[in-house]
Design a protein around this motif. Structure first.
Motif, PDB file in Angstrom:
ATOM      1  N   ILE A 109      66.291 116.030  66.880  1.00 46.09           N
ATOM      2  CA  ILE A 109      66.651 117.330  67.457  1.00 46.09           C
ATOM      3  C   ILE A 109      65.999 117.538  68.834  1.00 46.09           C
ATOM      4  O   ILE A 109      66.422 118.419  69.598  1.00 46.09           O
ATOM      5  N   ILE A 154      70.090  97.511  78.731  1.00 44.25           N
ATOM      6  CA  ILE A 154      70.969  98.621  78.349  1.00 44.25           C
ATOM      7  C   ILE A 154      71.775  99.098  79.559  1.00 44.25           C
ATOM      8  O   ILE A 154      72.986  99.327  79.467  1.00 44.25           O
ATOM      9  N   VAL A 167      80.680 110.929  76.433  1.00 46.01           N
ATOM     10  CA  VAL A 167      79.521 110.378  75.717  1.00 46.01           C
ATOM     11  C   VAL A 167      78.468 109.872  76.707  1.00 46.01           C
ATOM     12  O   VAL A 167      78.800 109.196  77.675  1.00 46.01           O
ATOM     13  N   LEU A 169      74.175 108.193  76.618  1.00 48.01           N
ATOM     14  CA  LEU A 169      73.284 107.523  75.663  1.00 48.01           C
ATOM     15  C   LEU A 169      71.892 108.139  75.671  1.00 48.01           C
ATOM     16  O   LEU A 169      71.323 108.405  76.734  1.00 48.01           O
ATOM     17  N   GLY A 183      64.033  94.933  68.639  1.00 49.63           N
ATOM     18  CA  GLY A 183      65.374  94.887  69.213  1.00 49.63           C
ATOM     19  C   GLY A 183      65.928  96.285  69.382  1.00 49.63           C
ATOM     20  O   GLY A 183      65.177  97.257  69.322  1.00 49.63           O
ATOM     21  N   VAL A 184      67.256  96.367  69.564  1.00 53.93           N
ATOM     22  CA  VAL A 184      67.918  97.638  69.864  1.00 53.93           C
ATOM     23  C   VAL A 184      68.851  97.990  68.710  1.00 53.93           C
ATOM     24  O   VAL A 184      69.596  97.126  68.240  1.00 53.93           O
ATOM     25  N   VAL A 186      71.821 100.889  67.467  1.00 54.22           N
ATOM     26  CA  VAL A 186      72.647 102.060  67.750  1.00 54.22           C
ATOM     27  C   VAL A 186      72.616 102.939  66.501  1.00 54.22           C
ATOM     28  O   VAL A 186      72.873 102.459  65.392  1.00 54.22           O
ATOM     29  N   CYS A 187      72.278 104.210  66.679  1.00 53.67           N
ATOM     30  CA  CYS A 187      71.928 105.088  65.549  1.00 53.67           C
ATOM     31  C   CYS A 187      72.624 106.433  65.671  1.00 53.67           C
ATOM     32  O   CYS A 187      73.201 106.769  66.689  1.00 53.67           O
ATOM     33  N   ARG A 188      72.463 107.239  64.594  1.00 50.68           N
ATOM     34  CA  ARG A 188      72.788 108.662  64.688  1.00 50.68           C
ATOM     35  C   ARG A 188      71.485 109.447  64.839  1.00 50.68           C
ATOM     36  O   ARG A 188      70.404 108.972  64.465  1.00 50.68           O
ATOM     37  N   GLN A 189      71.618 110.662  65.358  1.00 46.19           N
ATOM     38  CA  GLN A 189      70.499 111.600  65.504  1.00 46.19           C
ATOM     39  C   GLN A 189      70.003 112.008  64.116  1.00 46.19           C
ATOM     40  O   GLN A 189      70.785 112.507  63.308  1.00 46.19           O
ATOM     41  N   ASN A 191      68.359 114.227  61.213  1.00 47.15           N
ATOM     42  CA  ASN A 191      68.353 115.655  60.920  1.00 47.15           C
ATOM     43  C   ASN A 191      66.905 116.114  60.753  1.00 47.15           C
ATOM     44  O   ASN A 191      66.288 115.897  59.716  1.00 47.15           O
ATOM     45  N   VAL A 238      71.348 106.447  70.724  1.00 46.80           N
ATOM     46  CA  VAL A 238      72.270 107.387  70.077  1.00 46.80           C
ATOM     47  C   VAL A 238      73.352 107.799  71.076  1.00 46.80           C
ATOM     48  O   VAL A 238      73.042 108.375  72.116  1.00 46.80           O
ATOM     49  N   PRO A 239      74.639 107.476  70.776  1.00 47.43           N
ATOM     50  CA  PRO A 239      75.712 108.008  71.622  1.00 47.43           C
ATOM     51  C   PRO A 239      75.780 109.519  71.404  1.00 47.43           C
ATOM     52  O   PRO A 239      75.885 109.969  70.267  1.00 47.43           O
ATOM     53  N   THR A 240      75.678 110.270  72.495  1.00 39.87           N
ATOM     54  CA  THR A 240      75.457 111.710  72.432  1.00 39.87           C
ATOM     55  C   THR A 240      76.585 112.434  73.159  1.00 39.87           C
ATOM     56  O   THR A 240      76.933 112.058  74.273  1.00 39.87           O
ATOM     57  N   GLN A 241      77.150 113.465  72.509  1.00 40.81           N
ATOM     58  CA  GLN A 241      78.317 114.136  73.097  1.00 40.81           C
ATOM     59  C   GLN A 241      78.021 115.600  73.413  1.00 40.81           C
ATOM     60  O   GLN A 241      77.081 116.177  72.884  1.00 40.81           O
TER      61      GLN A 241
ATOM     62  N   LEU B 244      74.387 116.184  67.896  1.00 44.14           N
ATOM     63  CA  LEU B 244      75.125 115.778  69.105  1.00 44.14           C
ATOM     64  C   LEU B 244      75.622 114.337  69.019  1.00 44.14           C
ATOM     65  O   LEU B 244      76.222 113.834  69.969  1.00 44.14           O
ATOM     66  N   THR B 245      75.375 113.666  67.890  1.00 49.20           N
ATOM     67  CA  THR B 245      75.803 112.276  67.766  1.00 49.20           C
ATOM     68  C   THR B 245      77.319 112.141  67.914  1.00 49.20           C
ATOM     69  O   THR B 245      78.071 112.850  67.242  1.00 49.20           O
ATOM     70  N   ASN B 259      71.205  92.824  71.970  1.00 50.22           N
ATOM     71  CA  ASN B 259      70.077  92.047  71.435  1.00 50.22           C
ATOM     72  C   ASN B 259      70.174  90.560  71.742  1.00 50.22           C
ATOM     73  O   ASN B 259      69.522  89.745  71.092  1.00 50.22           O
TER      74      ASN B 259
END
Lengths: 260, 260
Positions: A109, A154, A167, A169, A183-184, A186-189, A191, A238-241, B244-245, B259
């Motif tokens: 958040i 990145i 979108v 990042l 490593g890297v 890709v995730c969700r935010q 809660n 996190v791809p963020t919109q 916001l994901t 990676n």
């Protein structure tokens, strides 16, 4: 044939002299032509604030005369800096906007309070591919060296692939030695939320005042979250919109008797 | 049997004495027990800013001694006001938080710059059902009377039905006589943005400064948008989320060689 280098706008929320933005500038100078438009003072926690009830100053500055980038120091918020850059300073739309490297986490958040991420989101609203970078170390003496390789990877991926419309990042980097970064991911935010504590004090005139502080509470144990990735040695992306519509609930709320 | 009335937290971003919040308080007093915690000065455009590099003052005030609500005036942002209310002032979690009525639109991308909506979002993060109300009239002499019936209906629906977890409502009201308001439409956020214009001036000491202004550009003609509803005489209700994901792009970005 002249190969044009990408034009990269760099900003942050810790201020133009913070070590984090200096590290980010040094990596971006390896990739493109760099213009820095950043706050003249710390702007942490400013979220998506814009300055509409006050004046703005914006001055050309030279922080290090041995470096190639152009730099501007701005009295406003991180979002003001992006607007100032794109509408007043730059001759053309930048190919990329990078914000950071923030001193401290912008995972979960925190994305919503973050000046670093709001600058990236503002660039995204203007159609500029954008990335916010944060290191999980609040110290002004934080070590940004281990992050640099990943920041470069990145950024190169975003320049090569572009980003989906709408979108940006949100990249967070654990406070680890380079060899310990796994490593890297890709995730969700996650809660999560803050439980604030107000530290109540009395000023010399006898008037009570408060300092805002608090504890970060993550109630989300999902292995697909940014918090999990960071706690397990990964860099989180996190791809963020900025379409905030909860599309999945439009139909449900439309069944309420709002027009009876 | 004593029937407990709902506890309603009221805030805004135009400041505690703005006509819009006074109108909202008058409607809420018909529904529940009202506590007001609102900024002591205008905080428009503050987005989700929080005050972490400065002190906060928060004082009990009486704006009108004939009214039943308790009121507190706070030196911080709208988000600070919600945090101050829930962690410092209120004895229990409120049943509802309402923010506004804002003097001016918070439709489309304005949601992200809006202090009014950020206060509602902050309440949502804390698990409090929340609604931001805005009238499409920037004037301090705006007429809030036609809005009152609809504000009451929407609040009663939220109290009766609750809101989905992670969702708050963004309500915008057209500047129309009550008889000309066609009803309420649940919508998505229109895809729009601002094109800023910086008004450059010179201060008495010869230093250049800027005022931020701009034009709102709506490139989204969808009839399911808040902009369409408002232009066609409807009150718009957008369910608004703070996850916001961009979930739909996680897989795509995971295919990048991050990676390698």
């Amino acid at each position: 044939m002249k190969i044009e280098k990408p034009l990269i706008l760099v900003t942050n929320d810790d201020g133009i002299t913070a070590p984090g933005i200096r590290a980010l500038i040094s990596v971006m100078n390896q990739i493109g032509d760099v213009v820095v438009v950043a706050p003249d003072s710390p702007q942490s926690g400013m979220g998506h604030a814009v300055t509409i009830n006050n004046t703005l100053f914006c001055d050309h500055v030279v922080v290090n005369q041995n470096e190639p980038q152009k730099e501007y120091s701005c009295s406003g918020t991180p979002v003001d800096c992006v607007k100032m850059a794109s509408r007043q300073i730059l001759d053309r739309k930048p190919d990329l906007c990078v914000s950071g490297i923030n001193h401290g986490s912008n995972s979960a958040i925190n994305v919503i309070y973050s000046g670093t991420m709001s600058a990236a989101v503002e660039a995204g609203i203007e159609g500029i591919p954008a990335i916010g970078f944060s290191l999980l170390d609040y110290s002004m003496k934080a070590n940004f060296e281990p992050a640099k390789k990943y920041v470069k990877t990145i950024v190169e991926n975003v320049l090569a692939n572009g980003l989906p419309k709408g979108v940006v990042l949100n990249v967070n980097i654990p406070k680890l030695a380079e060899k310990d970064i796994k490593g890297v991911k890709v995730c969700r935010q996650a809660n999560a939320h803050w439980v604030e504590e107000f530290d109540k004090r009395t000023n010399p005139n006898g008037r009570e005042y408060y300092w805002l502080s608090g504890k970060f509470i993550n109630e989300d144990q999902g292995k697909d979250t940014d918090e999990w990735a960071l706690q397990n040695g990964y860099i989180s992306v996190v791809p963020t919109q900025f379409d905030l519509t909860a599309h999945q609930f439009i139909e449900q709320i439309n069944n309420w008797p709002l027009n009876d």
